[in-house]
Design a protein around this motif. Structure first.
Motif, PDB file in Angstrom:
ATOM      1  N   LYS D 216       6.617  -2.943  -0.067  1.00 39.39           N
ATOM      2  CA  LYS D 216       7.691  -1.952   0.052  1.00 39.39           C
ATOM      3  C   LYS D 216       7.350  -0.723  -0.798  1.00 39.39           C
ATOM      4  O   LYS D 216       7.475   0.419  -0.330  1.00 39.39           O
ATOM      5  CB  LYS D 216       9.008  -2.588  -0.387  1.00 39.39           C
ATOM      6  N   GLU D 217       6.898  -0.970  -2.035  1.00 38.64           N
ATOM      7  CA  GLU D 217       6.566   0.147  -2.924  1.00 38.64           C
ATOM      8  C   GLU D 217       5.408   0.991  -2.401  1.00 38.64           C
ATOM      9  O   GLU D 217       5.391   2.209  -2.548  1.00 38.64           O
ATOM     10  CB  GLU D 217       6.218  -0.377  -4.322  1.00 38.64           C
ATOM     11  N   ARG D 218       4.425   0.320  -1.803  1.00 46.34           N
ATOM     12  CA  ARG D 218       3.251   1.039  -1.306  1.00 46.34           C
ATOM     13  C   ARG D 218       3.537   1.706   0.035  1.00 46.34           C
ATOM     14  O   ARG D 218       2.761   2.535   0.501  1.00 46.34           O
ATOM     15  CB  ARG D 218       2.077   0.061  -1.193  1.00 46.34           C
ATOM     16  N   GLY D 219       4.648   1.328   0.662  1.00 52.46           N
ATOM     17  CA  GLY D 219       5.021   1.961   1.921  1.00 52.46           C
ATOM     18  C   GLY D 219       4.136   1.582   3.088  1.00 52.46           C
ATOM     19  O   GLY D 219       3.924   2.386   3.995  1.00 52.46           O
ATOM     20  N   VAL D 220       3.621   0.357   3.097  1.00 53.18           N
ATOM     21  CA  VAL D 220       2.745  -0.040   4.215  1.00 53.18           C
ATOM     22  C   VAL D 220       3.551  -0.165   5.506  1.00 53.18           C
ATOM     23  O   VAL D 220       4.766  -0.365   5.484  1.00 53.18           O
ATOM     24  CB  VAL D 220       1.999  -1.369   3.930  1.00 53.18           C
TER      25      VAL D 220
END
Lengths: 290, 290, 290, 290
Positions: D216-220
């Motif tokens: 979620k944080e990396r926005g994959v």
């Protein structure tokens, strides 16, 4: 799946017929006694007791071309006489000659030409034939001859005769890259080499014309493409490869066609590569893809 | 896509009708003047000039239940009278009541029960009805009532009447989890709530019975599953969701069925979740899935 | 997703900032009072109570260019002053100017040129810049100017200065189509327009060089590609699009690269299309893709 | 891929070692002279000249158990002495004994139990061991013994000793179905059978804990799951199977976990099936999956 490059001193042996015990042992012993070293081996039997058997073997044999006649004699004796099997053997250093038939839409045609130029398709392309002239310049920029054979309306036979004259003896298989003319049974018979088509739907879901319009009307959530061998029976030939892509209610028919074009290119290029590598065996209305 | 949990003090408003300028402004102004805060907003128009318009809005409104009557009055005035639009509003804290009809095969049935227990489906399950008793113990272990209504052979009407008596008034929608009986048009009409089916093929490729056998015979390279609303017209209702999975020549019919079962579970559970979240709008023979 | 063609008299409004009640109502009322008709509307809030809010609206407004100044004044007043939101509005009839930087490998470069020629990308392509001359003839055959800027070894700054001179003021965004030089933070800052890269792996799995070799060594069963905005932080910029494709133990590194090239083309072309359609909003290290 | 049912009078022979000419011929001749009929044959060589060679053969031999001792003698002589190859032969009518270790999350555990009950996994399940009691009743309802071994906090060795006592001699392989304790190198060595894990990310993208939060944080744009053999080196063991699923910016961490759970079940069940069918050969840090 092996790299698509041409392989010197490599042979591909395809065997099929009724399944019986001992086929693997007989074939591998034959290759060994001719100094061949097996590098890839696939087999499939649809029923080990009396079903149909299919085998693909790639083997390395130094100085292959000198060894081929003796190999072929032995194959005829061992497999033909001993097991009643059919077989073909091909030298993997010789590219298959692939002609492309196209019409106005060029996405599949150009994709094949580009892949070929990048060395991703182990074929030669002696010619492109089209019933339109739009792609002539593009095709020739790849160094590939382009021939224009207009579709002659009612007198389809004349156009087919002209295409036959171009292809006959010059090609090992033909690809219909969104070629929008239906080929007659007579043409296919006289041509005598495999013809691969790309149909712009997931067959058998939307046979016939305008699959994207039909898909939009039916409200499907996936659209697809199918590459198959051409037979007399339109859209019913043996399927080589298929794929689908997700769509939504918001995609217009034009957008479906755009997304579909991407799937068509992928599916056709895979089918062509596998055919060129002798990975596809036809059996009735099916294919075995090794 | 939002989490599937029930949302307190959240309403879902569905609007559809002929597209005209100003709908978004009117709806959002209405929600604002009733102290609502929009948390999700989707719209689709199949043609901005005179086409059909569809909108789904989820908004938060403290003390929603007290505010609903005034909201509904305003909606009737603003959208019904002013724009000639149809609308429904639902309180997202109230789970829809979902009945499941099943037969012998239990993979879709158990998958739904299990997802429900894990909190992944915002529904209640008042009952499972089956024409077989095999699943009774499993179903009851989830704390869900199980009713056995044998298929009465020729006298289908009697069985349907019995099912109707169980469902009528007790459910908001019905899921056919590989229920192997065809429901009559009369039953569907009397039931009066949406019915969702899972068909074990990529429709419209293999309509009717035995799609895996047909897929094997046709030699397709992908098999699929389709979830759709049930209409009088067998296998022709509006499609909610579809998916496919890759297969090969080596897969037996049994193996196709095993792989297919995995796709069926996935496709049906997504269709049920989206329906439960009021994400699916029926329009003619299509769906809009927001 | 709408068709990629340029849309006359259509504007795209992007709004973002802190979420507050009433934004949808304010924006849609504004568009309505300027005679606009909303044709597409998307919004996302990462937390309805005090989170960040993102909105994309496409609306039709006859004689748009004449109406834009008044619209912009109103937006500044209503959104900037009233809600403390940031916004940009673009005329969808004006294609974005896209420069492509490439090196020796041409599969992504040619794919973009070809899609552009087919009318599938709503951009203009003022130039291609490469540190190799191999693609010059191909690029020019599309009617696109080609400039050769050799990578100057140690003196990277000189090459970057030369590229900057070509791009500065002439382009709205830049695509790195397998461009094998790392751009300096200084270059990116001076350039001042978005730069989109295609990385030949599923980030963050195999950052850095030679992902196919690493994927082979790690024995992964899928390989992928990632398109992202370029930042100072190599391979760490906001991801726009990703995809994967299945591979097996039998695929050589060369075969992985061949399959990867197909995924790269697909992923990059989707990222470019969505950027050109103003569908991608950057937020911190993420993207919102409507 | 063959059906997962147990096959009477069928043996699976796995061969691996340095590649040399004549292996296929030697193996198939051996099987033929022991009255075996080959029904499936796969091979792979990472380099035909001096690379590593892997082969899997399934053959039918009436009265197999009586024939096995002589077969094994011949294999030892022909392959071990003649070719310096390693081999194992297994009777495909004997199910492998599979223990499952689990913690609180039960989606992978229950999926395996259900597939087993439906006859889709050719294994027996002698026990489930968990450091929580939550699943006890569910597991026992499948007729499978459930043992609770609490994780003893600091004194991990005591818990591991207790688990070892349960497993030792009773199982052929172990599946970690979202078991949240790290097993010590000492435990793995003493256990002495393969251990299969499911990791809830596409390895090596998000090793370690909380991959969904990191994704979620990396926005994959895709999330995945990986099933691998457990080694001393956490998350680094040989990968058996992986898959991914598309997500968007709008999916919360909870929604990512829900979608991820579906992929985990699919990936783990495929890995378990293939291991149970002797389709997976470990080689260094890779697997060959036939």
């Amino acid at each position: 799946m092996a790299a698509p490059h041409l392989l010197h001193d490599h042979a591909c042996l395809i065997v099929h017929g009724k399944d019986r015990p001992g086929i693997v042992a007989a074939v591998s012993a034959l290759i060994t006694r001719h100094q061949g070293n097996i590098v890839a081996f696939d087999q499939y039997s649809d029923d080990p007791t009396g079903g149909d058997y299919f085998q693909r073997v790639v083997f390395h044999r130094p100085d292959l071309s000198a060894a081929l006649p003796a190999l072929e004699d032995d194959l005829a004796r061992t497999l033909g006489d001993g097991f009643d099997l059919q077989w073909t053997i091909t030298d993997q250093s010789i590219p298959k000659r692939m002609a492309i038939l196209a019409s106005k839409q060029d996405h599949c045609l150009l994709d094949l030409l580009w892949r070929h130029r990048r060395g991703d398709l182990p074929v030669s392309i002696p010619m492109v034939v089209s019933n339109h002239t739009t792609a002539a310049e593009d095709v020739r920029s790849f160094g590939v001859p382009f021939f224009h054979v207009p579709s002659a309306g009612a007198d389809k036979a004349a156009a087919e005769a002209q295409i036959l004259q171009l292809l006959k003896g010059n090609v090992d298989f033909v690809v219909l890259a969104r070629y929008m003319q239906i080929l007659s049974a007579d043409f296919l018979e006289q041509l005598g080499v495999p013809v691969i088509n790309i149909h712009h739907s997931f067959l058998p879901a939307f046979v016939g014309a305008e699959p994207y319009r039909k898909a939009k009307e039916r409200g499907v959530k996936l659209i697809g493409a199918t590459s198959h061998y051409v037979t007399d029976d339109l859209d019913e030939g043996p399927i080589i490869e298929q794929d689908t892509v997700r769509v939504t209610h918001a995609d217009t028919s034009a957008e479906l066609a755009r997304r579909g074009a991407d799937v068509e290119r992928q599916v056709l290029s895979r089918a062509v590569l596998w055919h060129a590598q002798d990975r596809v065996i036809r059996h009735g209305n099916h294919t075995i893809v090794f």
